[in-house]
Design a protein around this motif. Structure first.
Motif, PDB file in Angstrom:
ATOM      1  N   ASP A 197       0.832  -1.205   0.000  1.00 27.94           N
ATOM      2  CA  ASP A 197       0.000   0.000   0.000  1.00 27.94           C
ATOM      3  C   ASP A 197       0.868   1.256   0.000  1.00 27.94           C
ATOM      4  OD1 ASP A 197       1.000  -0.190   2.543  1.00 27.94           O
ATOM      5  OD2 ASP A 197      -0.924   0.074   3.573  1.00 27.94           O
ATOM      6  N   PHE A 198       1.971   1.200  -0.694  1.00 27.61           N
ATOM      7  CA  PHE A 198       2.870   2.340  -0.863  1.00 27.61           C
ATOM      8  C   PHE A 198       3.597   2.125  -2.187  1.00 27.61           C
ATOM      9  CE2 PHE A 198       4.991  -1.002   1.470  1.00 27.61           C
ATOM     10  CZ  PHE A 198       6.212  -1.126   0.826  1.00 27.61           C
ATOM     11  N   ALA A 199       4.390   3.093  -2.597  1.00 25.70           N
ATOM     12  CA  ALA A 199       5.125   2.961  -3.852  1.00 25.70           C
ATOM     13  C   ALA A 199       6.549   3.449  -3.673  1.00 25.70           C
ATOM     14  CB  ALA A 199       4.430   3.746  -4.968  1.00 25.70           C
ATOM     15  N   LEU A 200       7.441   2.928  -4.509  1.00 26.83           N
ATOM     16  CA  LEU A 200       8.836   3.344  -4.540  1.00 26.83           C
ATOM     17  C   LEU A 200       9.006   4.273  -5.732  1.00 26.83           C
ATOM     18  CD1 LEU A 200      10.380  -0.200  -3.944  1.00 26.83           C
ATOM     19  CD2 LEU A 200       9.600   1.465  -2.236  1.00 26.83           C
ATOM     20  N   GLY A 201       9.582   5.456  -5.494  1.00 23.40           N
ATOM     21  CA  GLY A 201       9.447   6.538  -6.446  1.00 23.40           C
ATOM     22  C   GLY A 201      10.380   6.569  -7.628  1.00 23.40           C
ATOM     23  N   ALA A 202      11.347   5.656  -7.750  1.00 22.72           N
ATOM     24  CA  ALA A 202      12.284   5.736  -8.873  1.00 22.72           C
ATOM     25  C   ALA A 202      11.558   5.642 -10.209  1.00 22.72           C
ATOM     26  CB  ALA A 202      13.337   4.641  -8.757  1.00 22.72           C
ATOM     27  N   VAL A 203      10.718   4.623 -10.356  1.00 21.88           N
ATOM     28  CA  VAL A 203       9.845   4.477 -11.526  1.00 21.88           C
ATOM     29  C   VAL A 203       8.494   3.982 -11.048  1.00 21.88           C
ATOM     30  CG1 VAL A 203       9.442   3.310 -13.718  1.00 21.88           C
ATOM     31  CG2 VAL A 203      11.765   3.950 -13.087  1.00 21.88           C
ATOM     32  N   MET A 204       7.440   4.697 -11.417  1.00 24.96           N
ATOM     33  CA  MET A 204       6.085   4.285 -11.079  1.00 24.96           C
ATOM     34  C   MET A 204       5.228   4.372 -12.338  1.00 24.96           C
ATOM     35  SD  MET A 204       5.455   6.279  -7.425  1.00 24.96           S
ATOM     36  CE  MET A 204       5.910   7.884  -8.103  1.00 24.96           C
ATOM     37  N   GLY A 205       4.472   3.314 -12.597  1.00 22.42           N
ATOM     38  CA  GLY A 205       3.508   3.315 -13.693  1.00 22.42           C
ATOM     39  C   GLY A 205       2.106   3.307 -13.132  1.00 22.42           C
ATOM     40  N   MET A 206       1.209   4.106 -13.735  1.00 18.20           N
ATOM     41  CA  MET A 206      -0.156   4.235 -13.224  1.00 18.20           C
ATOM     42  C   MET A 206      -1.162   4.362 -14.354  1.00 18.20           C
ATOM     43  SD  MET A 206       0.941   6.975 -10.423  1.00 18.20           S
ATOM     44  CE  MET A 206       2.344   7.197 -11.496  1.00 18.20           C
ATOM     45  N   ARG A 207      -2.357   3.877 -14.109  1.00 16.89           N
ATOM     46  CA  ARG A 207      -3.465   4.147 -15.013  1.00 16.89           C
ATOM     47  C   ARG A 207      -4.020   5.538 -14.694  1.00 16.89           C
ATOM     48  NH1 ARG A 207      -4.882  -0.913 -17.215  1.00 16.89           N
ATOM     49  NH2 ARG A 207      -4.339  -2.690 -15.865  1.00 16.89           N
ATOM     50  N   LYS A 208      -4.490   6.229 -15.722  1.00 17.33           N
ATOM     51  CA  LYS A 208      -5.074   7.552 -15.488  1.00 17.33           C
ATOM     52  C   LYS A 208      -6.305   7.460 -14.589  1.00 17.33           C
ATOM     53  CE  LYS A 208      -3.616  10.745 -19.092  1.00 17.33           C
ATOM     54  NZ  LYS A 208      -4.040  11.610 -20.219  1.00 17.33           N
ATOM     55  N   LYS A 209      -7.037   6.356 -14.693  1.00 17.86           N
ATOM     56  CA  LYS A 209      -8.213   6.178 -13.836  1.00 17.86           C
ATOM     57  C   LYS A 209      -7.811   6.174 -12.362  1.00 17.86           C
ATOM     58  CE  LYS A 209     -10.883   3.413 -17.165  1.00 17.86           C
ATOM     59  NZ  LYS A 209     -11.464   2.068 -17.408  1.00 17.86           N
ATOM     60  N   ALA A 210      -6.670   5.529 -12.055  1.00 18.35           N
ATOM     61  CA  ALA A 210      -6.204   5.474 -10.667  1.00 18.35           C
ATOM     62  C   ALA A 210      -5.765   6.845 -10.189  1.00 18.35           C
ATOM     63  CB  ALA A 210      -5.060   4.473 -10.545  1.00 18.35           C
ATOM     64  N   ILE A 211      -5.138   7.630 -11.070  1.00 16.59           N
ATOM     65  CA  ILE A 211      -4.681   8.971 -10.686  1.00 16.59           C
ATOM     66  C   ILE A 211      -5.870   9.890 -10.446  1.00 16.59           C
ATOM     67  CG2 ILE A 211      -3.352  10.981 -11.436  1.00 16.59           C
ATOM     68  CD1 ILE A 211      -1.629   9.068 -13.102  1.00 16.59           C
ATOM     69  N   SER A 212      -6.834   9.874 -11.359  1.00 16.82           N
ATOM     70  CA  SER A 212      -8.007  10.744 -11.190  1.00 16.82           C
ATOM     71  C   SER A 212      -8.821  10.345  -9.975  1.00 16.82           C
ATOM     72  CB  SER A 212      -8.878  10.705 -12.453  1.00 16.82           C
ATOM     73  OG  SER A 212      -9.347   9.382 -12.704  1.00 16.82           O
ATOM     74  N   GLY A 213      -8.784   9.055  -9.613  1.00 18.50           N
ATOM     75  CA  GLY A 213      -9.553   8.584  -8.465  1.00 18.50           C
ATOM     76  C   GLY A 213      -9.066   9.111  -7.132  1.00 18.50           C
TER      77      GLY A 213
END
Length: 378
Positions: A197-213
């Motif tokens: 339930d966290f992310a490592l910031g060097a490289v992160m890939g995301m769906r736009k739906k997840a970002i807008s959510g």
């Protein structure tokens, strides 16, 4: 009774060290995957300044062997930034690659990197977004394998481990060991207990739906650990956060011992404010500290035997984990892992003695949850 407690804590720390080593051995690091399809990708690269590694790092994104379309978006806060000259030169060198240099003005919040991401996101034209730090160098087939994480429709965010490279002094070698030998097994230990339930910031890939959510990048403008916040909020919205077995290089610029200390202290205080209980308990992982303390308070054969076992385990496991991440045989050192543990003990303790951090030359106050307030102007 105190001696008995210290012996028990030392045994616990030995167990935790073994646990980390075992999950590190089992994890399929560097294993490439083959995606079923290759979606179009917008890559967001916040930049500030240059160093001796910047050109190689940026070029590695221009030369990706990717079957789909890539949009490269480079963001800087000012057109006077020297990195603009480098980006324009690379764009001219690779005219077939869709790329744009974006002047991200004005700065929208305390976190200048997130401010740049807000501006870049508005320019992105594809459903899959990849964010990468400026100092990240990737292999030619990285993106082709990385997008395989999104073959599962439930995945909203994917990330991966990173390796600190090019340490030039003892302080940087200690920091590199903290990342290359210790950090990634600790992450695996954590997610062996619960979902990521966290992310490592060097490289992160995301769906736009997840970002807008989660309210877009605007919701992260005043937070220091934007990668942690991003992963935490995406997971809270019901998306799956996955950890790719790929490893990227973080080409660190030369830092003095003082700069390394400030960087480690910022990292420690950030984690303390984001995850206070796990951070407090993390000292139990410091097998060097507990075994040494037991010997100092009660120098008897039992505590000496525990110290030898703990020090041996610590050095062998650190060497193996570092070798696995770096894919090369590092120099064997008995002193460096033990010295690093004592250094980390100091940063762990200092994290509780203040709430200020130095970031990009600016002093900030960190509030509960990791929110930032600027103390002074840059």
């Amino acid at each position: 009774m105190l001696t008995s407690i210290l012996i028990l804590v030392t045994l616990l720390s030995i167990f935790l060290c073994l646990w980390q080593w075992m999950v590190a051995i089992r994890f399929p690091l560097h294993q490439e995957k083959m995606s079923r399809e290759f979606p179009t990708v917008s890559i967001l690269k916040p930049l500030k300044g240059t160093d001796e590694h910047t050109e190689d790092c940026l070029r590695s994104w221009f030369t990706q062997e990717y079957p789909g379309s890539i949009q490269l978006l480079f963001g800087v806060a000012s057109s006077d930034d020297p990195v603009c000259v480098l980006v324009r030169r690379l764009m001219a060198e690779y005219p077939a690659q869709e790329a744009e240099l974006v002047i991200c003005d004005p700065v929208l919040g305390a976190n200048a990197k997130v401010s740049t991401l807000v501006h870049l996101y508005k320019k992105s034209g594809h459903e899959l977004i990849v964010i990468s730090d400026a100092d990240v160098l990737v292999e030619g087939g990285f993106l082709k394998s990385f997008v395989a994480e999104f073959d599962c429709d439930r995945v909203g965010l994917a990330n991966c481990f990173y390796q600190l490279s090019h340490p030039v002094n003892v302080a940087m070698r200690l920091e590199a060991m903290a990342v290359n030998a210790d950090f990634w097994p600790q992450v695996l230990q954590g997610i062996s207990l619960k979902r990521m339930d966290f992310a490592l910031g060097a490289v992160m890939g995301m769906r736009k739906k997840a970002i807008s959510g989660i309210g877009g990048f605007e919701s992260l403008l005043d937070y220091l650990a934007d990668d942690y916040q991003l992963g935490n909020r995406v997971a809270a919205n019901g998306w799956k956060v996955t950890l790719s077995p790929l490893v990227v290089q973080s080409a660190a610029h030369a830092m003095s011992a003082k700069e390394v200390w400030e960087h480690q202290l910022r990292w420690a205080r950030t984690i303390r404010f984001c995850q206070p209980v796990p951070y407090f308990l993390s000292v139990l992982n410091n097998v060097t500290f507990w075994s040494t303390l037991a010997v100092l308070l009660k120098p008897v054969p039992l505590t000496f035997g525990l110290w030898i076992a703990a020090a041996g385990l610590r050095c062998v496991s650190a060497w193996h984990c570092q070798a696995k991440l770096e894919r090369q045989t590092p120099a064997r050192s008995f002193v460096l892992p033990l010295l690093k543990d004592l250094f980390q003990l100091a940063t762990w303790a200092m994290a509780f003695l203040g709430n200020s951090v130095i970031w990009r030359g600016t002093k900030f106050k960190v509030l509960s949850g990791g929110k930032l307030i600027r103390y002074s102007n840059p």
